[in-house]
Design an enzyme around this catalytic site. Structure first.
Site, PDB file in Angstrom:
ATOM      1  N   GLU A 177      16.368 -60.057  10.118  1.00 63.28           N
ATOM      2  CA  GLU A 177      15.933 -60.988   9.072  1.00 63.28           C
ATOM      3  C   GLU A 177      17.104 -61.636   8.342  1.00 63.28           C
ATOM      4  O   GLU A 177      17.627 -61.090   7.372  1.00 63.28           O
ATOM      5  CB  GLU A 177      15.017 -60.255   8.065  1.00 63.28           C
ATOM      6  CG  GLU A 177      14.526 -61.179   6.961  1.00 63.28           C
ATOM      7  CD  GLU A 177      13.532 -60.515   5.998  1.00 63.28           C
ATOM      8  OE1 GLU A 177      13.245 -59.322   6.158  1.00 63.28           O
ATOM      9  OE2 GLU A 177      13.071 -61.212   5.084  1.00 63.28           O
ATOM     10  N   LYS A 219      13.143 -62.751  12.199  1.00 67.17           N
ATOM     11  CA  LYS A 219      12.347 -63.040  10.991  1.00 67.17           C
ATOM     12  C   LYS A 219      13.168 -63.955  10.087  1.00 67.17           C
ATOM     13  O   LYS A 219      13.899 -63.502   9.209  1.00 67.17           O
ATOM     14  CB  LYS A 219      11.995 -61.726  10.279  1.00 67.17           C
ATOM     15  CG  LYS A 219      11.322 -61.910   8.933  1.00 67.17           C
ATOM     16  CD  LYS A 219      10.667 -60.643   8.441  1.00 67.17           C
ATOM     17  CE  LYS A 219      10.099 -60.862   7.057  1.00 67.17           C
ATOM     18  NZ  LYS A 219       9.153 -59.849   6.650  1.00 67.17           N
ATOM     19  N   SER A 261       7.920 -65.545   4.038  1.00 67.84           N
ATOM     20  CA  SER A 261       7.390 -66.636   3.211  1.00 67.84           C
ATOM     21  C   SER A 261       8.411 -67.082   2.164  1.00 67.84           C
ATOM     22  O   SER A 261       8.415 -68.263   1.773  1.00 67.84           O
ATOM     23  CB  SER A 261       6.046 -66.280   2.589  1.00 67.84           C
ATOM     24  OG  SER A 261       6.101 -65.124   1.796  1.00 67.84           O
ATOM     25  N   GLY A 263       9.069 -67.169  -1.060  1.00 65.95           N
ATOM     26  CA  GLY A 263       8.861 -67.884  -2.315  1.00 65.95           C
ATOM     27  C   GLY A 263       7.999 -69.126  -2.178  1.00 65.95           C
ATOM     28  O   GLY A 263       7.750 -69.835  -3.154  1.00 65.95           O
ATOM     29  N   ARG A 292       4.867 -61.725   0.164  1.00 69.56           N
ATOM     30  CA  ARG A 292       4.162 -62.334  -0.965  1.00 69.56           C
ATOM     31  C   ARG A 292       3.022 -63.253  -0.546  1.00 69.56           C
ATOM     32  O   ARG A 292       1.951 -63.244  -1.161  1.00 69.56           O
ATOM     33  CB  ARG A 292       5.156 -63.109  -1.834  1.00 69.56           C
ATOM     34  CG  ARG A 292       6.003 -62.222  -2.698  1.00 69.56           C
ATOM     35  CD  ARG A 292       7.221 -62.948  -3.206  1.00 69.56           C
ATOM     36  NE  ARG A 292       8.204 -63.154  -2.151  1.00 69.56           N
ATOM     37  CZ  ARG A 292       9.360 -63.813  -2.318  1.00 69.56           C
ATOM     38  NH1 ARG A 292       9.636 -64.344  -3.496  1.00 69.56           N
ATOM     39  NH2 ARG A 292      10.220 -63.935  -1.335  1.00 69.56           N
TER      40      ARG A 292
HETATM   41  P1  13P Z   1       8.233 -62.627   1.674  1.00 72.57           P
HETATM   42  O1  13P Z   1       7.253 -63.131   2.714  1.00 72.57           O
HETATM   43  O2  13P Z   1       7.590 -62.335   0.361  1.00 72.57           O
HETATM   44  O3  13P Z   1       9.477 -63.463   1.599  1.00 72.57           O
HETATM   45  O4  13P Z   1       8.695 -61.181   2.165  1.00 72.57           O
HETATM   46  C1  13P Z   1       9.031 -60.976   3.467  1.00 72.57           C
HETATM   47  C2  13P Z   1       9.964 -59.855   3.551  1.00 72.57           C
HETATM   48  O5  13P Z   1       9.717 -58.898   4.245  1.00 72.57           O
HETATM   49  C3  13P Z   1      11.220 -59.913   2.783  1.00 72.57           C
HETATM   50  O6  13P Z   1      12.140 -58.986   3.315  1.00 72.57           O
END
Ligand code: 13P
Length: 338
Positions: A177, A219, A261, A263, A292
């Site tokens: 990520e 991701k 996502s 924010g 979120r």
């Molecule tokens: P968000 O979709 O809220 O950005 O979170 C994804 C996530 O796993 C952050 O590490």
């Protein structure tokens, strides 16, 4: 053995029309989320809430994996079943966040890097025994006049690649990520440039650490204008920029890209995912791994109240379904109405 395990995990997670629910908030982050609905954090509340998520009826129709936080691997639902087993029994793959959060990166303009490599292999062995089949490590990059710096980009890529290599040695599929943050007033062009360099360095580092891309999940953040940018782009533009960057730097061997996502509002995250999946066939699946954007409406519906568990689960299921149709480019705004 390791290869077979990873093949099996990828096959289950990368199912067209399904995505990942990120429910792996650290202790500090979940406290913030609970505060937004006036719920006081305790281990029991965290267990109750995550149990609500994992026991949502029909979740497996739209969700193929759930990322859990360390303590959740040992938590049980109200019937006394371990939550990873509850997921597994529905055909949902349990995963685990393994990074230890962000620290300041020295000699940079307050940029950050992720820690957690020390003892990672031993921790992963334990998580594997507890049922985790994939892992997650998040690194962040901020956009400003002087950032992301080459220092932060190189350091982040190296950490992500070393983490991914350790996971694969144990048969665990790494979710990689690299999040280019939405904060700031940069435009979409600046985000595209930053994302391209970040991903390019990342795949270079993954190559040098001999990570098998076939058994990885990317991701990333979508290519978006900063949240304070005056010029907000249309979903079509966001989709075009995102795919144009990804097509030049993400190898076709990567089976699936599951966006965070980051924010965006829940509806924006769905609309943009749908736009991305409306531009024709791509070398990889393009789905979601939202935290979120899946949980916000569910948290609001729950409010920490046991009597609202069913309503909260329906809200989660509805959002999961909309993202699932967006992941095959079949979402329409009318579907928002329940
Ligand atoms: P968000 O979709 O809220 O950005 O979170 C994804 C996530 O796993 C952050 O590490």
């Amino acid at each position: 053995m390791s290869i077979e395990m990873m093949m099996n995990t990828i096959e289950k997670i990368a199912t067209p029309g399904k995505g990942i629910l990120a429910a792996d908030e650290s202790l500090g982050t979940i406290e913030k989320r609970f505060k937004s609905i006036d719920v006081i954090t305790s281990e029991e509340q965290r267990r109750a809430y995550r149990s609500l998520l994992c026991t949502t009826p029909d979740l497996a129709k739209h969700v193929s994996g759930v990322i859990l936080f360390e303590e959740t691997l040992g938590h049980k639902d109200d019937q006394g079943r371990l939550l990873p087993e509850v997921l597994e029994s529905q055909g949902i793959v349990p995963g685990i966040k393994v990074d230890k959060g962000l620290i300041r990166l020295a000699n940079t303009d307050d940029e950050q890097v992720t820690q957690g490599l020390d003892g990672l292999s031993e921790r992963l062995e334990k998580y594997k025994e507890q049922g985790a089949r994939f892992a997650k490590w998040r690194n962040v990059y901020s956009i400003s006049e002087n950032t992301p710096s080459l220092t932060a980009i190189k350091a982040g890529a190296e950490m992500l690649a070393r983490y991914a290599a350790v996971c694969q040695e144990l048969g665990i599929v790494p979710i990689i990520e690299p999040e280019v943050l939405i904060d700031g007033d940069h435009n979409i062009e600046q985000c595209a440039e930053a994302t391209e360099v970040v991903l390019n360095e990342l795949y270079n580092a993954l190559f040098y650490h001999q990570v098998e891309l076939e058994f990885t999940i990317l991701k990333p953040s979508m290519v978006l204008p900063g949240k304070n940018c005056k010029d907000q782009s249309s979903p079509q533009e966001i989709a075009e920029y995102t795919l144009s960057v990804f097509r030049s730097v993400v190898p076709a061997a990567v089976p699936t890209i599951n966006f965070l996502s980051g924010g965006q509002t829940p509806v924006q995250a769905t609309v943009n995912l749908n736009a991305i999946n409306s531009l024709g066939d791509q070398p990889w699946l393009l789905s979601f791994s939202y935290g979120r954007a899946l949980q916000e409406p569910c948290l609001k519906a729950w409010e920490g109240n046991v009597e609202k568990i069913n309503a909260a689960q329906s809200t989660l299921l509805h959002r999961a379904k909309l993202n699932s149709v967006a992941s095959i480019g079949k979402y329409a705004a009318e579907m928002e109405a329940v």
